[in-house]
Design a protein around this motif. Sequence first.
Motif, PDB file in Angstrom:
ATOM      1  N   LEU A  41       0.764  -1.278   0.074  1.00  0.00           N
ATOM      2  CA  LEU A  41       0.017  -0.052   0.018  1.00  0.00           C
ATOM      3  C   LEU A  41       0.637   1.388   0.067  1.00  0.00           C
ATOM      4  O   LEU A  41       0.351   2.483  -0.578  1.00  0.00           O
ATOM      5  CB  LEU A  41      -1.158  -0.038   1.017  1.00  0.00           C
ATOM      6  N   ASP A  42       2.037   1.063   0.498  1.00  0.00           N
ATOM      7  CA  ASP A  42       2.784   2.382   0.608  1.00  0.00           C
ATOM      8  C   ASP A  42       3.516   2.533  -0.836  1.00  0.00           C
ATOM      9  O   ASP A  42       3.593   3.770  -1.219  1.00  0.00           O
ATOM     10  CB  ASP A  42       4.274   2.164   1.444  1.00  0.00           C
ATOM     11  N   THR A  43       3.574   1.494  -1.536  1.00  0.00           N
ATOM     12  CA  THR A  43       4.134   1.663  -2.925  1.00  0.00           C
ATOM     13  C   THR A  43       3.052   2.069  -3.705  1.00  0.00           C
ATOM     14  O   THR A  43       3.595   3.037  -4.484  1.00  0.00           O
ATOM     15  CB  THR A  43       4.737   0.364  -3.332  1.00  0.00           C
ATOM     16  N   LEU A  44       1.907   1.646  -3.525  1.00  0.00           N
ATOM     17  CA  LEU A  44       0.931   2.176  -4.338  1.00  0.00           C
ATOM     18  C   LEU A  44       0.710   3.632  -4.352  1.00  0.00           C
ATOM     19  O   LEU A  44       0.301   4.565  -5.219  1.00  0.00           O
ATOM     20  CB  LEU A  44      -0.333   1.575  -3.977  1.00  0.00           C
ATOM     21  N   MET A  45       0.567   4.197  -2.828  1.00  0.00           N
ATOM     22  CA  MET A  45       0.607   5.686  -2.731  1.00  0.00           C
ATOM     23  C   MET A  45       1.691   6.512  -3.018  1.00  0.00           C
ATOM     24  O   MET A  45       1.401   7.491  -3.826  1.00  0.00           O
ATOM     25  CB  MET A  45       0.354   5.784  -0.969  1.00  0.00           C
ATOM     26  N   TYR A  46       3.059   5.743  -3.073  1.00  0.00           N
ATOM     27  CA  TYR A  46       4.025   6.700  -3.591  1.00  0.00           C
ATOM     28  C   TYR A  46       4.054   6.866  -5.078  1.00  0.00           C
ATOM     29  O   TYR A  46       4.340   7.887  -5.484  1.00  0.00           O
ATOM     30  CB  TYR A  46       5.444   6.135  -3.231  1.00  0.00           C
ATOM     31  N   VAL A  47       3.607   5.508  -5.842  1.00  0.00           N
ATOM     32  CA  VAL A  47       3.453   5.705  -7.356  1.00  0.00           C
ATOM     33  C   VAL A  47       2.301   6.570  -7.678  1.00  0.00           C
ATOM     34  O   VAL A  47       2.533   7.143  -8.636  1.00  0.00           O
ATOM     35  CB  VAL A  47       3.513   4.317  -7.675  1.00  0.00           C
ATOM     36  N   ALA A  48       1.255   6.715  -6.832  1.00  0.00           N
ATOM     37  CA  ALA A  48       0.156   7.665  -7.182  1.00  0.00           C
ATOM     38  C   ALA A  48       0.446   9.059  -7.143  1.00  0.00           C
ATOM     39  O   ALA A  48       0.364   9.800  -8.067  1.00  0.00           O
ATOM     40  CB  ALA A  48      -1.188   7.274  -6.188  1.00  0.00           C
ATOM     41  N   VAL A  49       1.249   9.367  -6.059  1.00  0.00           N
ATOM     42  CA  VAL A  49       1.907  10.552  -6.028  1.00  0.00           C
ATOM     43  C   VAL A  49       2.892  11.207  -7.368  1.00  0.00           C
ATOM     44  O   VAL A  49       2.652  12.107  -7.709  1.00  0.00           O
ATOM     45  CB  VAL A  49       2.703  10.917  -4.627  1.00  0.00           C
ATOM     46  N   ALA A  50       3.718   9.938  -7.312  1.00  0.00           N
ATOM     47  CA  ALA A  50       4.587  10.217  -8.435  1.00  0.00           C
ATOM     48  C   ALA A  50       3.890  10.589  -9.739  1.00  0.00           C
ATOM     49  O   ALA A  50       4.466  11.491 -10.587  1.00  0.00           O
ATOM     50  CB  ALA A  50       5.634   8.984  -8.466  1.00  0.00           C
ATOM     51  N   ILE A  51       2.765   9.630 -10.165  1.00  0.00           N
ATOM     52  CA  ILE A  51       2.177   9.903 -11.377  1.00  0.00           C
ATOM     53  C   ILE A  51       1.491  11.269 -11.527  1.00  0.00           C
ATOM     54  O   ILE A  51       1.674  11.939 -12.401  1.00  0.00           O
ATOM     55  CB  ILE A  51       0.995   9.005 -11.430  1.00  0.00           C
ATOM     56  N   VAL A  52       1.100  11.899 -10.178  1.00  0.00           N
ATOM     57  CA  VAL A  52       0.420  12.963 -10.196  1.00  0.00           C
ATOM     58  C   VAL A  52       1.684  14.079 -10.408  1.00  0.00           C
ATOM     59  O   VAL A  52       1.199  15.092 -11.198  1.00  0.00           O
ATOM     60  CB  VAL A  52      -0.113  13.569  -8.942  1.00  0.00           C
ATOM     61  N   LEU A  53       2.705  14.048  -9.902  1.00  0.00           N
ATOM     62  CA  LEU A  53       3.811  14.737 -10.282  1.00  0.00           C
ATOM     63  C   LEU A  53       4.317  15.018 -11.539  1.00  0.00           C
ATOM     64  O   LEU A  53       4.936  15.948 -11.963  1.00  0.00           O
ATOM     65  CB  LEU A  53       5.208  14.611  -9.308  1.00  0.00           C
ATOM     66  N   LEU A  54       4.237  13.611 -12.292  1.00  0.00           N
ATOM     67  CA  LEU A  54       4.504  13.573 -13.576  1.00  0.00           C
ATOM     68  C   LEU A  54       3.747  14.264 -14.441  1.00  0.00           C
ATOM     69  O   LEU A  54       4.085  14.987 -15.516  1.00  0.00           O
ATOM     70  CB  LEU A  54       4.893  12.016 -14.002  1.00  0.00           C
ATOM     71  N   ILE A  55       2.530  14.116 -14.152  1.00  0.00           N
ATOM     72  CA  ILE A  55       1.401  14.880 -14.728  1.00  0.00           C
ATOM     73  C   ILE A  55       1.679  16.427 -14.947  1.00  0.00           C
ATOM     74  O   ILE A  55       1.605  17.089 -15.800  1.00  0.00           O
ATOM     75  CB  ILE A  55      -0.013  14.541 -14.494  1.00  0.00           C
ATOM     76  N   GLU A  56       1.878  16.783 -13.732  1.00  0.00           N
ATOM     77  CA  GLU A  56       2.029  18.230 -13.613  1.00  0.00           C
ATOM     78  C   GLU A  56       3.299  18.681 -14.126  1.00  0.00           C
ATOM     79  O   GLU A  56       3.457  19.955 -14.723  1.00  0.00           O
ATOM     80  CB  GLU A  56       2.134  18.662 -12.003  1.00  0.00           C
ATOM     81  N   ALA A  57       4.433  17.786 -14.319  1.00  0.00           N
ATOM     82  CA  ALA A  57       5.757  17.944 -14.790  1.00  0.00           C
ATOM     83  C   ALA A  57       5.488  18.179 -16.528  1.00  0.00           C
ATOM     84  O   ALA A  57       6.337  19.070 -16.990  1.00  0.00           O
ATOM     85  CB  ALA A  57       6.861  17.217 -14.688  1.00  0.00           C
ATOM     86  N   VAL A  58       4.849  17.412 -17.074  1.00  0.00           N
ATOM     87  CA  VAL A  58       4.774  17.342 -18.614  1.00  0.00           C
ATOM     88  C   VAL A  58       3.613  18.096 -19.094  1.00  0.00           C
ATOM     89  O   VAL A  58       3.707  18.734 -20.356  1.00  0.00           O
ATOM     90  CB  VAL A  58       4.530  16.045 -19.080  1.00  0.00           C
ATOM     91  N   GLU A  59       2.547  18.485 -18.210  1.00  0.00           N
ATOM     92  CA  GLU A  59       1.548  19.279 -18.684  1.00  0.00           C
ATOM     93  C   GLU A  59       1.901  20.785 -18.842  1.00  0.00           C
ATOM     94  O   GLU A  59       2.411  21.375 -17.804  1.00  0.00           O
ATOM     95  CB  GLU A  59       0.320  19.040 -17.834  1.00  0.00           C
ATOM     96  N   ASP A  60       1.710  21.482 -20.105  1.00  0.00           N
ATOM     97  CA  ASP A  60       2.028  22.845 -19.888  1.00  0.00           C
ATOM     98  C   ASP A  60       0.670  23.503 -20.675  1.00  0.00           C
ATOM     99  O   ASP A  60       0.221  23.007 -21.342  1.00  0.00           O
ATOM    100  CB  ASP A  60       2.909  22.813 -21.177  1.00  0.00           C
ATOM    101  N   ASP A  61       0.320  24.613 -19.765  1.00  0.00           N
ATOM    102  CA  ASP A  61      -0.869  25.261 -20.097  1.00  0.00           C
ATOM    103  C   ASP A  61      -0.485  26.286 -21.039  1.00  0.00           C
ATOM    104  O   ASP A  61       0.372  27.054 -21.439  1.00  0.00           O
ATOM    105  CB  ASP A  61      -1.366  25.997 -18.933  1.00  0.00           C
ATOM    106  N   VAL A  62      -1.186  26.219 -22.360  1.00  0.00           N
ATOM    107  CA  VAL A  62      -1.033  27.051 -23.329  1.00  0.00           C
ATOM    108  C   VAL A  62      -2.130  28.319 -23.243  1.00  0.00           C
ATOM    109  O   VAL A  62      -3.067  27.877 -23.146  1.00  0.00           O
ATOM    110  CB  VAL A  62      -1.444  26.123 -24.710  1.00  0.00           C
ATOM    111  N   VAL A  63      -1.680  29.444 -23.162  1.00  0.00           N
ATOM    112  CA  VAL A  63      -2.637  30.721 -23.226  1.00  0.00           C
ATOM    113  C   VAL A  63      -2.825  31.204 -24.429  1.00  0.00           C
ATOM    114  O   VAL A  63      -1.497  31.446 -25.224  1.00  0.00           O
ATOM    115  CB  VAL A  63      -1.977  31.694 -22.130  1.00  0.00           C
ATOM    116  N   ILE A  64      -3.857  31.299 -24.831  1.00  0.00           N
ATOM    117  CA  ILE A  64      -4.029  31.653 -26.018  1.00  0.00           C
ATOM    118  C   ILE A  64      -4.988  32.985 -25.927  1.00  0.00           C
ATOM    119  O   ILE A  64      -5.914  33.250 -25.430  1.00  0.00           O
ATOM    120  CB  ILE A  64      -5.367  31.085 -27.101  1.00  0.00           C
ATOM    121  N   GLU A  65      -4.207  34.131 -26.386  1.00  0.00           N
ATOM    122  CA  GLU A  65      -4.696  35.494 -26.249  1.00  0.00           C
ATOM    123  C   GLU A  65      -5.464  36.020 -27.561  1.00  0.00           C
ATOM    124  O   GLU A  65      -4.667  35.751 -28.733  1.00  0.00           O
ATOM    125  CB  GLU A  65      -3.675  36.365 -25.856  1.00  0.00           C
ATOM    126  N   PRO A  66      -6.465  36.299 -27.473  1.00  0.00           N
ATOM    127  CA  PRO A  66      -7.064  36.900 -28.615  1.00  0.00           C
ATOM    128  C   PRO A  66      -6.443  38.125 -29.348  1.00  0.00           C
ATOM    129  O   PRO A  66      -6.042  38.967 -28.522  1.00  0.00           O
ATOM    130  CB  PRO A  66      -8.492  37.088 -28.216  1.00  0.00           C
TER     131      PRO A  66
END
Length: 125
Positions: free
Chosen positions: A90-115
């Motif tokens: 269960l520790d491993t599953l929780m740590y991997v879940a946190v790491a997946i959230v961190l990876l998503i935050e690391a690779v996700e880039d908000d593109v700002v479209i200005e009119p």
Amino acid sequence: MKKSPMTVTAIALLVGMIMLSLAGGGGLDIIMSTSPFHNAVRALLIGGLLVLALTVRPRPLAVRLGLGIIALTTIGVSLFQVATYSMQLLDTLMYVAVAIVLLIEAVEDDVVIEPSGHVARLGAA
């Protein structure tokens, strides 16, 4: 990424910590570690997730690179410790879940479209 996965993951870690401290050897210690080191790691992960949930996006490239390194290190260490029977499942599953959230935050880039200042009407010649 929405803030709800970070918040839900932090709440899951917090509930796990509270249940483990209140259980007192009621069987939960079979699947979660009771060591102070793992409690400190869980507290650090909760704090990190809450800081990520409260910070403003977009994040600089250096921060995103750091998040990716922390996430990949967390996954590697967790899987290595499971392979050597040093960490419960269960520790491993929780740590991997946190790491997946961190990876998503690391690779996700908000593109700002200005009119632009000029907007053409449809059908205008």
